[in-house]
Design an enzyme around this catalytic site. Sequence first.
Site, PDB file in Angstrom:
ATOM      1  N   HIS A  38       0.841  -1.201   0.000  1.00 38.71           N
ATOM      2  CA  HIS A  38       0.000   0.000   0.000  1.00 38.71           C
ATOM      3  C   HIS A  38       0.866   1.237   0.000  1.00 38.71           C
ATOM      4  O   HIS A  38       1.852   1.299   0.724  1.00 38.71           O
ATOM      5  CB  HIS A  38      -0.890   0.040   1.251  1.00 38.71           C
ATOM      6  CG  HIS A  38      -1.758  -1.167   1.372  1.00 38.71           C
ATOM      7  ND1 HIS A  38      -1.277  -2.382   1.779  1.00 38.71           N
ATOM      8  CD2 HIS A  38      -3.082  -1.347   1.116  1.00 38.71           C
ATOM      9  CE1 HIS A  38      -2.268  -3.268   1.772  1.00 38.71           C
ATOM     10  NE2 HIS A  38      -3.371  -2.668   1.372  1.00 38.71           N
ATOM     11  N   LYS A  54      -1.291  -7.975  -4.592  1.00 37.46           N
ATOM     12  CA  LYS A  54      -2.184  -6.815  -4.446  1.00 37.46           C
ATOM     13  C   LYS A  54      -1.396  -5.523  -4.221  1.00 37.46           C
ATOM     14  O   LYS A  54      -0.557  -5.450  -3.322  1.00 37.46           O
ATOM     15  CB  LYS A  54      -3.135  -7.036  -3.258  1.00 37.46           C
ATOM     16  CG  LYS A  54      -3.956  -5.797  -2.929  1.00 37.46           C
ATOM     17  CD  LYS A  54      -4.707  -5.896  -1.616  1.00 37.46           C
ATOM     18  CE  LYS A  54      -5.178  -4.501  -1.190  1.00 37.46           C
ATOM     19  NZ  LYS A  54      -5.803  -4.476   0.121  1.00 37.46           N
ATOM     20  N   ARG A  67     -11.535   0.742  -9.382  1.00 38.04           N
ATOM     21  CA  ARG A  67     -12.269  -0.221  -8.541  1.00 38.04           C
ATOM     22  C   ARG A  67     -13.481  -0.772  -9.282  1.00 38.04           C
ATOM     23  O   ARG A  67     -13.735  -1.965  -9.291  1.00 38.04           O
ATOM     24  CB  ARG A  67     -12.747   0.475  -7.262  1.00 38.04           C
ATOM     25  CG  ARG A  67     -11.618   0.999  -6.378  1.00 38.04           C
ATOM     26  CD  ARG A  67     -12.204   1.611  -5.110  1.00 38.04           C
ATOM     27  NE  ARG A  67     -11.215   2.166  -4.205  1.00 38.04           N
ATOM     28  CZ  ARG A  67     -10.525   1.462  -3.304  1.00 38.04           C
ATOM     29  NH1 ARG A  67     -10.722   0.171  -3.202  1.00 38.04           N
ATOM     30  NH2 ARG A  67      -9.658   2.053  -2.504  1.00 38.04           N
ATOM     31  N   SER A 125     -13.020   1.026   4.041  1.00 39.57           N
ATOM     32  CA  SER A 125     -11.806   0.770   4.805  1.00 39.57           C
ATOM     33  C   SER A 125     -10.620   1.443   4.129  1.00 39.57           C
ATOM     34  O   SER A 125      -9.515   1.417   4.642  1.00 39.57           O
ATOM     35  CB  SER A 125     -11.567  -0.729   4.932  1.00 39.57           C
ATOM     36  OG  SER A 125     -11.373  -1.287   3.649  1.00 39.57           O
ATOM     37  N   SER A 161     -23.358  13.679 -11.035  1.00 38.90           N
ATOM     38  CA  SER A 161     -23.980  13.445 -12.347  1.00 38.90           C
ATOM     39  C   SER A 161     -24.892  12.222 -12.317  1.00 38.90           C
ATOM     40  O   SER A 161     -24.524  11.173 -11.789  1.00 38.90           O
ATOM     41  CB  SER A 161     -22.910  13.246 -13.425  1.00 38.90           C
ATOM     42  OG  SER A 161     -23.509  12.713 -14.597  1.00 38.90           O
ATOM     43  N   THR A 185     -18.653  17.063 -19.218  1.00 37.54           N
ATOM     44  CA  THR A 185     -19.366  18.157 -18.584  1.00 37.54           C
ATOM     45  C   THR A 185     -18.378  19.159 -18.000  1.00 37.54           C
ATOM     46  O   THR A 185     -17.167  19.061 -18.211  1.00 37.54           O
ATOM     47  CB  THR A 185     -20.390  17.603 -17.566  1.00 37.54           C
ATOM     48  OG1 THR A 185     -21.175  18.689 -17.077  1.00 37.54           O
ATOM     49  CG2 THR A 185     -19.743  16.893 -16.385  1.00 37.54           C
ATOM     50  N   LYS A 202     -15.680  20.960 -21.275  1.00 37.74           N
ATOM     51  CA  LYS A 202     -16.327  20.948 -22.586  1.00 37.74           C
ATOM     52  C   LYS A 202     -15.502  21.615 -23.691  1.00 37.74           C
ATOM     53  O   LYS A 202     -15.709  21.340 -24.860  1.00 37.74           O
ATOM     54  CB  LYS A 202     -17.706  21.618 -22.496  1.00 37.74           C
ATOM     55  CG  LYS A 202     -18.710  20.795 -21.718  1.00 37.74           C
ATOM     56  CD  LYS A 202     -20.093  21.404 -21.762  1.00 37.74           C
ATOM     57  CE  LYS A 202     -21.029  20.588 -20.891  1.00 37.74           C
ATOM     58  NZ  LYS A 202     -22.436  20.858 -21.166  1.00 37.74           N
ATOM     59  N   ASP A 261     -25.854  19.022 -26.630  1.00 35.91           N
ATOM     60  CA  ASP A 261     -26.529  19.912 -25.673  1.00 35.91           C
ATOM     61  C   ASP A 261     -27.590  20.767 -26.357  1.00 35.91           C
ATOM     62  O   ASP A 261     -28.708  20.897 -25.886  1.00 35.91           O
ATOM     63  CB  ASP A 261     -25.513  20.857 -25.007  1.00 35.91           C
ATOM     64  CG  ASP A 261     -24.797  20.185 -23.846  1.00 35.91           C
ATOM     65  OD1 ASP A 261     -25.354  19.240 -23.267  1.00 35.91           O
ATOM     66  OD2 ASP A 261     -23.677  20.630 -23.513  1.00 35.91           O
ATOM     67  N   ALA A 288     -23.277  27.397 -21.995  1.00 35.87           N
ATOM     68  CA  ALA A 288     -24.621  26.873 -22.277  1.00 35.87           C
ATOM     69  C   ALA A 288     -25.424  27.869 -23.102  1.00 35.87           C
ATOM     70  O   ALA A 288     -26.161  27.482 -24.021  1.00 35.87           O
ATOM     71  CB  ALA A 288     -25.343  26.564 -20.967  1.00 35.87           C
ATOM     72  N   TYR A 305     -32.454  21.941 -13.695  1.00 37.14           N
ATOM     73  CA  TYR A 305     -33.445  20.879 -13.436  1.00 37.14           C
ATOM     74  C   TYR A 305     -33.507  20.480 -11.968  1.00 37.14           C
ATOM     75  O   TYR A 305     -34.163  19.496 -11.609  1.00 37.14           O
ATOM     76  CB  TYR A 305     -33.221  19.664 -14.341  1.00 37.14           C
ATOM     77  CG  TYR A 305     -31.899  18.955 -14.185  1.00 37.14           C
ATOM     78  CD1 TYR A 305     -30.928  19.090 -15.166  1.00 37.14           C
ATOM     79  CD2 TYR A 305     -31.636  18.146 -13.089  1.00 37.14           C
ATOM     80  CE1 TYR A 305     -29.718  18.441 -15.056  1.00 37.14           C
ATOM     81  CE2 TYR A 305     -30.425  17.491 -12.973  1.00 37.14           C
ATOM     82  CZ  TYR A 305     -29.474  17.638 -13.956  1.00 37.14           C
ATOM     83  OH  TYR A 305     -28.275  16.991 -13.836  1.00 37.14           O
ATOM     84  N   GLY A 324     -35.529  21.635 -17.563  1.00 42.98           N
ATOM     85  CA  GLY A 324     -34.138  21.202 -17.737  1.00 42.98           C
ATOM     86  C   GLY A 324     -34.035  19.691 -17.812  1.00 42.98           C
ATOM     87  O   GLY A 324     -33.116  19.157 -18.424  1.00 42.98           O
TER      88      GLY A 324
HETATM   89  P1  ATR Z   1     -22.317  27.632 -18.475  1.00 44.94           P
HETATM   90  O1  ATR Z   1     -21.324  26.832 -19.232  1.00 44.94           O
HETATM   91  O2  ATR Z   1     -23.254  26.813 -17.631  1.00 44.94           O
HETATM   92  O3  ATR Z   1     -23.056  28.588 -19.327  1.00 44.94           O
HETATM   93  P2  ATR Z   1     -20.647  29.796 -17.550  1.00 44.94           P
HETATM   94  O4  ATR Z   1     -19.916  29.788 -18.841  1.00 44.94           O
HETATM   95  O5  ATR Z   1     -19.886  29.960 -16.296  1.00 44.94           O
HETATM   96  O6  ATR Z   1     -21.487  28.456 -17.373  1.00 44.94           O
HETATM   97  O7  ATR Z   1     -21.778  30.936 -17.635  1.00 44.94           O
HETATM   98  C1  ATR Z   1     -22.654  31.231 -16.591  1.00 44.94           C
HETATM   99  C2  ATR Z   1     -23.682  32.224 -17.075  1.00 44.94           C
HETATM  100  O8  ATR Z   1     -24.651  32.432 -16.028  1.00 44.94           O
HETATM  101  C3  ATR Z   1     -23.103  33.608 -17.382  1.00 44.94           C
HETATM  102  O9  ATR Z   1     -23.855  34.161 -18.413  1.00 44.94           O
HETATM  103  C4  ATR Z   1     -23.313  34.338 -16.067  1.00 44.94           C
HETATM  104  O10 ATR Z   1     -23.349  35.737 -16.196  1.00 44.94           O
HETATM  105  P3  ATR Z   1     -21.983  36.609 -16.217  1.00 44.94           P
HETATM  106  O11 ATR Z   1     -21.398  36.446 -17.564  1.00 44.94           O
HETATM  107  O12 ATR Z   1     -22.421  38.010 -15.942  1.00 44.94           O
HETATM  108  O13 ATR Z   1     -21.138  36.048 -15.112  1.00 44.94           O
HETATM  109  C5  ATR Z   1     -24.668  33.819 -15.674  1.00 44.94           C
HETATM  110  N1  ATR Z   1     -24.931  33.950 -14.246  1.00 44.94           N
HETATM  111  C6  ATR Z   1     -24.424  33.174 -13.268  1.00 44.94           C
HETATM  112  N2  ATR Z   1     -24.896  33.578 -12.068  1.00 44.94           N
HETATM  113  C7  ATR Z   1     -25.728  34.643 -12.305  1.00 44.94           C
HETATM  114  C8  ATR Z   1     -26.555  35.477 -11.478  1.00 44.94           C
HETATM  115  N3  ATR Z   1     -26.592  35.312 -10.152  1.00 44.94           N
HETATM  116  N4  ATR Z   1     -27.279  36.417 -12.082  1.00 44.94           N
HETATM  117  C9  ATR Z   1     -27.248  36.592 -13.415  1.00 44.94           C
HETATM  118  N5  ATR Z   1     -26.495  35.831 -14.235  1.00 44.94           N
HETATM  119  C10 ATR Z   1     -25.754  34.866 -13.706  1.00 44.94           C
END
Ligand code: ATR
Length: 522
Positions: free
Chosen positions: A139, A166, A204, A225, A261, A307, A311, A348, A377, A464, A485
């Site tokens: 170990h 092992k 594992r 353990s 996830s 994720t 990405k 996505d 996103a 979501y 979502g």
């Molecule tokens: P993802 O890949 O999920 O889009 P990201 O690239 O970090 O994650 O982007 C997060 C987005 O959510 C951004 O548009 C962010 O706004 P800013 O560019 O001004 O930071 C927005 N966001 C996150 N928290 C926020 C909040 N409390 N109010 C308004 N917008 C928010």
Amino acid sequence: MTLPIPTRGAAHRPTAPSATLLCVSLTASNLPSLRSQLSAAIAAGAQIAELRLDLLEPETDWKSLLEQSPLPFIVTNRAQWEGGNSTLDEPQRLSMLIDAIEAGVSHIDVELKAADEFWKLLNNRGVKLSSTKLILSHHNFDRPLSAEEIRATLSSMKSKNADVAKIAMMAKSALDNCTVFRELQRADMPTIVLAMGDLGKPSRILAGKFGAYLTFASVAQGKGSAPGQVDVKSMVDVYRFGEIGRETRLYGVIGNPVMQSMGPVLHNGAYRERGLDAAYVHLLVEGEVARFVREMSELGFCGFSVTIPWKMDVIEGMDEVEEAVTKIGAMNTVVKGLDGKLKGRNTDWRGALDPICQKTGGDLRGKRVLILGAGGAGKAMVYGAVESGAEDVVVANRTKEKAVRLADDMGGKVAGIGMGEIGEYGAFDVVMNSTSVGMIPNVEECPVNVELLKEGMVVFDAVYNPLETRLLQEARERGGVCVSGLDMFVGQAELQFAAWFPEVEVPVEEMREAVLKQLGSQ
Ligand code: ATR
């Protein structure tokens, strides 16, 4: 061209169960608790149990547990100098293992460093191993071993007459799993090599794919353990341990953090439903993601979900990417082709747009679309809205410059504005939220002024958790049409399944139910 689909006949009935044993490490310190841990382990599907003498209260009658157990046992008495609890002197400590041999236990575990002393004592006492198998172990709780160190250690164990060799080593990188898998594949005796810690969990779970002699699981979450042990129930129910063999096709979700996830529950449930010889695991990756993807695909991985935060970086590891990936600058799916090439895709945007378009008559032609948020996103949603034929697209962001930049990247019909300017842009047919505003625990927050939400408007929220966010609730109360979502999460997963198993019908309903069940149990 697609990969042939290995199946295992009827769903739920594997015909070639894993040859790798599933061992539960009991950690209780007294007999009643040990008995209840053992029953739970058996009920969950354990095939062998490890009894740690060094964790027991003094005077515990452990031999009675062995006598009454329907499962075979490994008896271990781990020395403090090897990370265990035993402070007995060596002859006393090793003598307890010789007592276990005399009691007819199926395996004992002796530290490699104590092997010579053990053999000497065994001879002195005139005891033979008989049917008991000797595991020699090493170990390292501080760091991973290199391939060369692993080979030298295994060979030393062999030379000291181990029946099973092992090695447990602390993972410092997800790449340590690759080292473990390669060394297991070339081992020439019954061997266990595992990487400890969260980074080493795949070593594992996937032990059966690489022919390990056994793998260790914990009796319950947090009761391991050693660091990184997965509880036996999850091993069997979530990861399908008993069905993973040398032919099993591997898939997984890469992220950091990633354990939250629901991919494994969703995808493994789908494989089970369709009787596919495939397994899907969590892959915690903290760096070198492109190299990780390449090495793992050489070792039998046929696809990955990707994720946050990988990405973008993962693109570097691809042989080719589809146009959407180039445009969006991010991908969430790796498909390994029959030619061995790694292809990057982005499911996505379609995961979000398909359920939205179902509500708008098939596409977004003639529609005015508002997208909230200009991160990764948001960009995928803007791309999707344009691809789906939207009349015009407005992206609004807290930080206006980011929205303006995104709009410039996407061209023509996209305008980038600050959140406060939305009112100046008239009415919208579709609103999509890509920000995390409204996610647990901030469930009272809404990313947009609710006055903007109107009857008949299609409103989508990428969040979501909770299933109905404040945004969706407000939209519903005003007569809006909601897309959650969850629809997007299941949608992108369906597209991944279809990309990995093109000839198999996607078990859409089962995927959705698996996620709902998981959300309900949280
Ligand atoms: P993802 O890949 O999920 O889009 P990201 O690239 O970090 O994650 O982007 C997060 C987005 O959510 C951004 O548009 C962010 O706004 P800013 O560019 O001004 O930071 C927005 N966001 C996150 N928290 C926020 C909040 N409390 N109010 C308004 N917008 C928010």
